[in-house]
Design an enzyme around this catalytic site. Structure first.
Site, PDB file in Angstrom:
ATOM      1  N   HIS B 137       0.053  13.852  -6.603  1.00 29.80           N
ATOM      2  CA  HIS B 137      -0.692  12.630  -6.923  1.00 29.80           C
ATOM      3  C   HIS B 137      -2.169  12.920  -6.648  1.00 29.80           C
ATOM      4  O   HIS B 137      -2.498  13.711  -5.759  1.00 29.80           O
ATOM      5  CB  HIS B 137      -0.172  11.522  -6.004  1.00 29.80           C
ATOM      6  CG  HIS B 137      -0.709  10.152  -6.294  1.00 29.80           C
ATOM      7  ND1 HIS B 137      -1.945   9.731  -5.874  1.00 29.80           N
ATOM      8  CD2 HIS B 137      -0.156   9.098  -6.940  1.00 29.80           C
ATOM      9  CE1 HIS B 137      -2.132   8.472  -6.251  1.00 29.80           C
ATOM     10  NE2 HIS B 137      -1.067   8.061  -6.907  1.00 29.80           N
ATOM     11  N   ASP B 214       2.663  14.393   1.711  1.00 28.54           N
ATOM     12  CA  ASP B 214       2.412  13.071   1.137  1.00 28.54           C
ATOM     13  C   ASP B 214       3.786  12.432   0.921  1.00 28.54           C
ATOM     14  O   ASP B 214       4.491  12.764  -0.026  1.00 28.54           O
ATOM     15  CB  ASP B 214       1.660  13.248  -0.192  1.00 28.54           C
ATOM     16  CG  ASP B 214       1.624  11.955  -1.015  1.00 28.54           C
ATOM     17  OD1 ASP B 214       2.177  10.933  -0.562  1.00 28.54           O
ATOM     18  OD2 ASP B 214       1.043  11.987  -2.111  1.00 28.54           O
ATOM     19  N   GLN B 217       6.254   8.478  -1.651  1.00 27.17           N
ATOM     20  CA  GLN B 217       7.507   8.162  -2.346  1.00 27.17           C
ATOM     21  C   GLN B 217       8.734   8.525  -1.521  1.00 27.17           C
ATOM     22  O   GLN B 217       9.777   7.888  -1.662  1.00 27.17           O
ATOM     23  CB  GLN B 217       7.571   8.905  -3.692  1.00 27.17           C
ATOM     24  CG  GLN B 217       6.498   8.532  -4.695  1.00 27.17           C
ATOM     25  CD  GLN B 217       6.612   7.099  -5.218  1.00 27.17           C
ATOM     26  OE1 GLN B 217       7.675   6.481  -5.178  1.00 27.17           O
ATOM     27  NE2 GLN B 217       5.498   6.558  -5.678  1.00 27.17           N
ATOM     28  N   LYS B 240       4.736   0.550  -0.706  1.00 24.58           N
ATOM     29  CA  LYS B 240       5.798   1.081  -1.568  1.00 24.58           C
ATOM     30  C   LYS B 240       7.149   1.022  -0.865  1.00 24.58           C
ATOM     31  O   LYS B 240       8.166   1.416  -1.440  1.00 24.58           O
ATOM     32  CB  LYS B 240       5.492   2.540  -1.940  1.00 24.58           C
ATOM     33  CG  LYS B 240       4.265   2.703  -2.831  1.00 24.58           C
ATOM     34  CD  LYS B 240       4.162   4.115  -3.374  1.00 24.58           C
ATOM     35  CE  LYS B 240       2.746   4.486  -3.753  1.00 24.58           C
ATOM     36  NZ  LYS B 240       2.329   3.963  -5.055  1.00 24.58           N
ATOM     37  N   CYS B 379      -1.461   8.837 -12.030  1.00 22.75           N
ATOM     38  CA  CYS B 379      -2.316   9.548 -11.077  1.00 22.75           C
ATOM     39  C   CYS B 379      -1.821  10.975 -10.864  1.00 22.75           C
ATOM     40  O   CYS B 379      -1.862  11.493  -9.738  1.00 22.75           O
ATOM     41  CB  CYS B 379      -2.400   8.813  -9.743  1.00 22.75           C
ATOM     42  SG  CYS B 379      -3.068   7.163  -9.890  1.00 22.75           S
TER      43      CYS B 379
HETATM   44  C1  LIG Z   1       3.233  10.495  -4.390  1.00 25.46           C
HETATM   45  C2  LIG Z   1       2.154   9.483  -4.159  1.00 25.46           C
HETATM   46  N1  LIG Z   1       1.118   9.801  -3.358  1.00 25.46           N
HETATM   47  C3  LIG Z   1       0.132   8.941  -3.106  1.00 25.46           C
HETATM   48  C4  LIG Z   1       0.112   7.681  -3.661  1.00 25.46           C
HETATM   49  C5  LIG Z   1      -1.029   6.765  -3.347  1.00 25.46           C
HETATM   50  O1  LIG Z   1      -0.588   5.725  -2.528  1.00 25.46           O
HETATM   51  P1  LIG Z   1      -1.580   4.515  -2.129  1.00 25.46           P
HETATM   52  O2  LIG Z   1      -2.075   3.989  -3.425  1.00 25.46           O
HETATM   53  O3  LIG Z   1      -0.722   3.568  -1.412  1.00 25.46           O
HETATM   54  O4  LIG Z   1      -2.664   5.060  -1.281  1.00 25.46           O
HETATM   55  C6  LIG Z   1       1.161   7.299  -4.476  1.00 25.46           C
HETATM   56  C7  LIG Z   1       1.175   5.960  -5.093  1.00 25.46           C
HETATM   57  O5  LIG Z   1       0.871   5.790  -6.246  1.00 25.46           O
HETATM   58  C8  LIG Z   1       2.192   8.217  -4.737  1.00 25.46           C
HETATM   59  O6  LIG Z   1       3.218   7.889  -5.531  1.00 25.46           O
END
Ligand SMILES: Cc1ncc(COP(=O)(O)O)c(C=O)c1O
Ligand SMILES: Cc1ncc(COP(=O)(O)O)c(C=O)c1O
Lengths: 151, 421, 421, 151
Positions: B137, B214, B217, B240, B379
């Site tokens: 992401h 990260d 998910q 999430k 993203c």
């Molecule tokens: C794998 C992953 N990393 C990071 C993010 C970013 O999360 P947040 O928008 O809560 O900071 C997301 C969410 O879209 C994601 O799916």
């Protein structure tokens, strides 16, 4: 909770008439710490002889809890073996965590501080002098519970 | 503070979850789009929140609100206990050894930036390498590009196989003693792929690197034990995983956290402030500058209580079953799926392209049938480019989704076909 | 989305506010401490929130929750509209020319760090000077120390007079063509002082510097017009102005915002991501990485609606009146007050020391009487040191406070005296 | 809202059978932009003669709204004075903002895009080709509505 749980006579007495509140010239052990949140400051001076805390004094400023705790501490550990002083520090910390039921004969006046457990944010005040004592007994230099790190 | 009316297993429940009972906890799921019931298949973007979470946050604010770690008064004590209680709850959920290994942030984006800045800027210099993957992401790419630009370190990527897995065949040449940190998603939001974290952690540690994860998910959809995985840092995001927006955090091994610099300066993270310098508190507090998302972390703790009540193994089993069903039906319908086709090695975010209907058109048409999916690059532009698509449609599942909803999705595809044929 | 039951003026209402009606909107104010009614005098740390705000945030989450700027589906549209609607509401409240001059953050600490990093690290180099004041909150000191350390710029301080005002007599030598930015609080949380922003803005602009304002305390308690003040950047925090924790933002003139680098990288702030570099969106979006505190900014908009309903001029008048009364009574009772004694040039945060009772002891004793005040350095250690005290007691007032509550405070001081005499 | 507000016959026709979709060799004006969110891409080529848009074509890929809008645009501005083309672009933008009621004779097929107003996130798709046209008419180089900035 009631105020006389925390502002007991004996605490106020140690605050207004602190015991052993003076520098100790020639002390082998000396240690300082502060709690900037409330401005409490404590320096502990100790003279060790034959594995025991022969004499211990403090200097400092701050709230009634931090200063009375320091005063009581100096009484409680004077003449006590270093290992036993450490043990008492541990048990005092345990009392402030609500884990240890204080033994009247070992704790003496310190029992009075038990009421502070009900005021979690004041526990730091009560424990400060003991932090400094332990650092001093560890023979370490300047102590600070917060392990400060400079920008 | 939060009442728990979690749902109990019933006989024919999918994956051990009583989805009917769960759905009653989520008022938004009773909404309709025109005459169609809402079919919400966009939980990978943000999950819906049960009443238990909304009520916990509101109840805290209505009756216990105060700043944490500041007030001597009653409300101050209550707020501090609720906030620190939330930290303990998060630590337990992730298998962390103690609450102090959890730094609260406003979400995983802040967490990964804290890693890239707080760890990266102090530990990296020219010649060092940062290893990430092509399925990351943007929140685990852009912060490293920024850190690489400042430190002179080099950013390298683990490539992807055609099936949407990490291509570890070249790991030997990518992960060397120049590598100082491996930063990798636990589960891809664009491809669904679950990455082999323990294997990557061992490989990283073998060359003296640390590993950051990260888990945006992974944490909502799978049991996690940070100690068993032996990862050094792991970011997560509350919104999430049934929690409020602005909740989340970063787990870190104590020594790794202590070795990091704060990213934000301000109140409560300092020990003493002088005209020309300041001293900081120890972790986690040195990373929590200013008033934190207090009510939100309290809400996150309620979300974790809810998930714990369901059981994370059941959550995973439920999603695996739904994902398997969805993959079958989508492939049958003629969709092209990006990412692994085997539900046992992937999560419930299913990216696809349906015939020649552009994902944006598809999402608009499905919306009119009540079906909410995501269309775009999620993203994850590098992964999109890897598979030669500008965007995909993505359906994603959570504890409240049913096979009927998968049927609604597939049924709605017919409308798209009718319009564009 | 949020119903407004705002309170109307009645005959004898203080400063034009019907405080009785207002108090009914704040359920927490009906709490008791032991047998005493709660007297909440710690709004400078965080304000309480009316039902209207709690309900707006909960209602958004319960029925309209989705990620903003991402979804094509109905909920995605609703969430985007609510979030961008909140931006427009904030812009109007601050007198900003357009919504795009408002960057959302999780609070003023993030805002001031964004200024110090996003503006400071690109615009400052060795030889340049940053001018702040000795009454700043740590959130407007520590970020500048960090930026000074990275850039080599020098941090200088406007000193304070004995009365708690900025000592502008030396401004000529402090503010020179070496000064690139002046960053100053609009209202001190430790001393109550209101600073002469327009004058400072003009002085800064005259030497080619820009001016940033920490409006954490000013925005909740006074009308603000950023264009009339001619300030370049202005940070604010929602939780001190009836809004949720994790809400807040940064106003900036368009060209100043465009000249800044983002502090956090991630989703939604980028235009395109490549392996070796990324391109960013324009302001304000390039500063909003990842999922933002969406529900919280919606709650902030409800808080602003509530304040607008009261009228900020009335809010200010009410607090001035209460503060005047409190100053009189505290001084009468023998307290030493730090900061200006004239209510017309200060806000409602009143720092004092009562006889020789340590502030921590005082706060504990007052709490037992139901009176919640703050004791400590108020994240303003430089100001504490300036006046030679390690800490002060601080009572602070807001729209829901009454003169009766000031009486309760002063009455409770007797108890402290009785215990410590 | 109903689907036939947005997926009107005429839109689908322009999408499936785009007009003037080709490069224009020797075009004086050429401009490109993309919307990475959905992967829409448009390049506009224009040949200017005597202060008017003599010929205009496009290349691109993306959703039906972005591509049909580009196709309709090429029809709408061919042979039109530059100033008038700009004016139409302004009014088209106004229609998409919900401010301008389109005049059937001026807008022609473009009126069909009015339904997109109900789908705010798709408005960017409809406007993309017009952004590129305006940039091209400004004689500017490579355009991007997002003013990208490189890390
Ligand atoms: C794998 C992953 N990393 C990071 C993010 C970013 O999360 P947040 O928008 O809560 O900071 C997301 C969410 O879209 C994601 O799916
Ligand atoms: C003047 C001032 N600046 C900054 C802050 C920090 O605000 P926050 O904790 O919301 O980031 C405060 C709050 O304590 C304040 O009073």
């Amino acid at each position: 909770m009631a105020l006389d749980d925390i502002y007991k006579e004996v605490i106020l007495d140690h605050y207004k008439n602190p015991r052993n509140k003076r520098e100790l010239p020639g002390a082998e052990l000396q240690c300082h710490a502060n709690n900037p949140l409330c401005g409490d400051e404590i320096t502990v001076f100790a003279h060790v002889d034959g594995g025991a805390v022969a004499e211990v004094t403090f200097q400092g400023a701050g709230c009634s809890i931090s200063q009375s705790s320091a005063s009581m501490m100096t009484e409680a550990v004077t003449g006590v073996k270093i290992g036993d002083a450490r043990g008492l520090a541990e048990r005092f910390r345990g009392m402030m965590a609500g884990d240890v039921e204080p033994a009247e004969d070992e704790f003496g006046d310190l029992v009075a501080l038990k009421g502070v457990v009900q005021y979690p944010i004041r526990i730091k005040c009560a424990v400060l002098a003991w932090d400094v004592l332990q650092e001093a007994l560890d023979g370490a230099g300047s102590a600070s519970g917060a392990q400060p790190h400079t920008v | 503070m939060n009442e728990r009316t979690v749902s109990v297993k019933t006989a024919g429940a999918v994956g051990g979850l009583d989805v009917g009972a769960i759905r009653r906890d989520f008022p938004i799921l009773s909404r309709t789009v025109g005459e169609h019931p809402l079919v919400f298949l966009d939980s990978a973007a943000t999950s819906q929140k049960p009443n238990q979470v909304i009520d916990a946050e509101a109840e805290f604010t209505r009756h216990h609100n105060a700043n944490a770690h500041r007030g001597i008064h009653m409300l101050g004590e209550e707020a501090t206990q609720a906030y620190e209680g939330a930290r303990a709850t998060v630590a337990r959920f992730l298998g962390a050894p103690e609450p102090e290994t959890i730094v609260f942030t406003r979400g995983v984006t802040e967490s990964m930036n804290l890693v890239a800045q707080g760890w990266g800027r102090t530990h990296l210099r020219e010649g060092d390498e940062i290893l990430i993957t092509e399925m990351e992401h943007h929140s685990n790419i852009v912060p490293w590009q920024m850190t690489a630009a400042v430190t002179g370190a080099t950013l390298r990527y683990i490539p992807l196989t055609d099936d949407g897995l990490l291509d570890l065949s070249q790991l030997g040449s990518l992960l060397t003693e120049r590598t100082k940190i491996v930063s990798v998603t636990g589960m891809s939001n664009a491809l669904g792929t679950i990455t082999p974290l323990r294997q990557l952690a061992d490989s990283a540690h073998a060359v003296g690197a640390i590993i950051a994860v990260d888990a945006a998910q992974l944490a909502p959809h799978s049991p996690i034990d940070v100690q068993a995985l032996d990862v050094d840092l792991l970011g997560f995001t509350g919104h999430k995983m049934l929690g409020p927006t602005a909740s989340g955090g970063l787990y870190g091994k104590s020594d790794v956290l202590e070795s990091m610099e704060p990213m934000l300066g301000g109140g409560e993270m300092i020990h003493e402030v002088f005209h020309d310098h300041s001293t900081y508190k120890s972790a986690p507090f040195k990373f929590e500058a200013g008033t934190m998302p207090i009510a939100q972390q309290v809400g996150l703790a309620a979300a974790i209580d809810y998930l714990d009540g369901l059981g994370m193994a059941n959550v995973r089993a439920h999603e695996e079953e739904i994902t398997r069903y969805a993959l079958d039906r989508l492939l049958d319908a003629g969709a092209t799926v990006y990412g692994p086709k085997d539900a046992s090695i992937r999560g419930g975010a299913v990216s696809f392209w349906f015939k020649d209907v552009h994902p944006h058109d598809l999402a608009t048409i499905l919306n009119e049938q009540g079906v909410a999916i995501r269309a775009g690059h999620h993203c994850a532009q590098l992964a999109m480019r890897r598979y030669g698509v500008p965007a995909t449609a993505r359906a994603s599942f959570y504890v409240y989704n049913t096979k009927d909803e998968v049927d609604a999705l597939v049924g709605a595809l017919d409308h798209a076909q009718a319009i564009f044929s």
